[in-house]
Design a protein around this motif. Sequence first.
Motif, PDB file in Angstrom:
ATOM      1  N   TYR A  21      -9.226  -2.117  10.976  1.00 46.18           N
ATOM      2  CA  TYR A  21     -10.192  -1.034  10.811  1.00 46.18           C
ATOM      3  C   TYR A  21      -9.579   0.297  11.206  1.00 46.18           C
ATOM      4  O   TYR A  21      -9.876   1.330  10.625  1.00 46.18           O
ATOM      5  N   LEU A  22      -8.703   0.289  12.222  1.00 49.14           N
ATOM      6  CA  LEU A  22      -8.051   1.499  12.695  1.00 49.14           C
ATOM      7  C   LEU A  22      -6.706   1.129  13.307  1.00 49.14           C
ATOM      8  O   LEU A  22      -6.605   0.160  14.061  1.00 49.14           O
ATOM      9  N   MET A 235     -21.966  -3.493   4.582  1.00 51.24           N
ATOM     10  CA  MET A 235     -20.949  -4.006   3.682  1.00 51.24           C
ATOM     11  C   MET A 235     -19.552  -3.532   4.105  1.00 51.24           C
ATOM     12  O   MET A 235     -18.570  -4.269   3.989  1.00 51.24           O
ATOM     13  N   ILE A 236     -19.449  -2.305   4.600  1.00 47.24           N
ATOM     14  CA  ILE A 236     -18.168  -1.812   5.119  1.00 47.24           C
ATOM     15  C   ILE A 236     -17.729  -2.660   6.311  1.00 47.24           C
ATOM     16  O   ILE A 236     -16.570  -3.066   6.420  1.00 47.24           O
ATOM     17  N   LYS A 237     -18.666  -2.930   7.211  1.00 47.66           N
ATOM     18  CA  LYS A 237     -18.350  -3.742   8.394  1.00 47.66           C
ATOM     19  C   LYS A 237     -18.016  -5.171   7.986  1.00 47.66           C
ATOM     20  O   LYS A 237     -17.109  -5.794   8.563  1.00 47.66           O
ATOM     21  N   ALA A 238     -18.718  -5.691   6.978  1.00 49.42           N
ATOM     22  CA  ALA A 238     -18.444  -7.049   6.510  1.00 49.42           C
ATOM     23  C   ALA A 238     -17.022  -7.162   5.970  1.00 49.42           C
ATOM     24  O   ALA A 238     -16.318  -8.145   6.239  1.00 49.42           O
ATOM     25  N   GLN A 239     -16.571  -6.160   5.215  1.00 56.58           N
ATOM     26  CA  GLN A 239     -15.199  -6.172   4.695  1.00 56.58           C
ATOM     27  C   GLN A 239     -14.193  -6.213   5.840  1.00 56.58           C
ATOM     28  O   GLN A 239     -13.194  -6.936   5.776  1.00 56.58           O
ATOM     29  N   THR A 244     -10.267  -9.289   9.180  1.00 55.81           N
ATOM     30  CA  THR A 244      -9.658  -9.250  10.513  1.00 55.81           C
ATOM     31  C   THR A 244     -10.125 -10.384  11.419  1.00 55.81           C
ATOM     32  O   THR A 244      -9.731 -10.426  12.591  1.00 55.81           O
ATOM     33  N   SER A 245     -10.963 -11.268  10.926  1.00 57.61           N
ATOM     34  CA  SER A 245     -11.411 -12.391  11.750  1.00 57.61           C
ATOM     35  C   SER A 245     -11.526 -13.640  10.886  1.00 57.61           C
ATOM     36  O   SER A 245     -11.547 -13.565   9.652  1.00 57.61           O
ATOM     37  N   TYR A 279     -13.039 -12.157  -1.380  1.00 59.86           N
ATOM     38  CA  TYR A 279     -12.568 -10.958  -0.704  1.00 59.86           C
ATOM     39  C   TYR A 279     -11.632 -11.332   0.449  1.00 59.86           C
ATOM     40  O   TYR A 279     -10.573 -10.723   0.626  1.00 59.86           O
ATOM     41  N   ARG A 280     -12.014 -12.328   1.232  1.00 56.73           N
ATOM     42  CA  ARG A 280     -11.188 -12.758   2.364  1.00 56.73           C
ATOM     43  C   ARG A 280      -9.821 -13.244   1.880  1.00 56.73           C
ATOM     44  O   ARG A 280      -8.792 -12.958   2.486  1.00 56.73           O
ATOM     45  N   ASN A 281      -9.786 -13.956   0.763  1.00 57.42           N
ATOM     46  CA  ASN A 281      -8.535 -14.489   0.256  1.00 57.42           C
ATOM     47  C   ASN A 281      -7.680 -13.460  -0.459  1.00 57.42           C
ATOM     48  O   ASN A 281      -6.540 -13.734  -0.815  1.00 57.42           O
ATOM     49  N   SER A 282      -8.231 -12.262  -0.660  1.00 56.80           N
ATOM     50  CA  SER A 282      -7.493 -11.223  -1.391  1.00 56.80           C
ATOM     51  C   SER A 282      -6.535 -10.456  -0.496  1.00 56.80           C
ATOM     52  O   SER A 282      -5.759  -9.650  -0.975  1.00 56.80           O
TER      53      SER A 282
END
Length: 283
Positions: A21-22, A235-239, A244-245, A279-282
Amino acid sequence: MQSSPAQQDNPLLPGYNFNAYLVAGMTPIVAGEALDFTINRPNGMKGYIINLTTDGIGTIFQGDDQFNCSAGDLLLFPPNATHYYHRAENSPLWHHQWIYFRPRALWKDWLNWSDTVNHVGRLTVTDCNEYQRILTLFKQIEQEYRHKGLFYEEMSMCLLEQLLLTCFKLDPSNKQRMLDPRVLSACHFITDNLGQNHKIADIANAIHISPSRLAHLFVQQTGSSMIKWREEQRMIKAQHLLHTSNAPIYHIARILGYDDQLYFCRLFKRHTGLNPSEYRNSR
């Protein structure tokens, strides 16, 4: 920092995966040493990078678009903008502080700088006091990121918000209006409570304004309703969480306020074009 299939944990070297995220740091480039190479990312990155030159001279781009930056010059690379920069040939060094980040939605207007080349924003800080204030914010964000103490991500994002606001106010050609403080407070309340399904009346009560007035101001200034804006933030937080987890999708859905995993997956695909697993696998 050119693209490479190898993965490692130093963001100053090739192969680092910027899925966080940062990420923050300082790059001390000296002629002939290990970091003295050209950064070339034709397709840019998924997030933003803000960059402050603190010593020496750097060269950005090639050909007609080429320009140099020196101490006090800020650059803002938006997602997908070409990255091409290196130490200037006539300079023995180039030191720059930088922060890679995924922005909060309420920062959108603050990320539109008036002076751009190839979509990259440019801003020169001429006042010594303002320069020191901006440099201090860069260093505080880097310290939070490196130490990873309690609430380091939240602290980093709060400091980054101060940094972006400071740059926004310094832009001499900026004709955009700042958000009304009440709308900004509502945005902060929502982002601080993303997992809660607060009603508009709850949010309005928390910032001491009538629900109807807040709803009107929010749409007027952001172009979105509070419920839709909260959904975008989720949705931003979900991405971020998916990249990252390793948390199960149902758990991510639940901590973001969705008891129905299927509903969450439909919303996520509507926003990103991919379901959460894809998305996770991308990455």
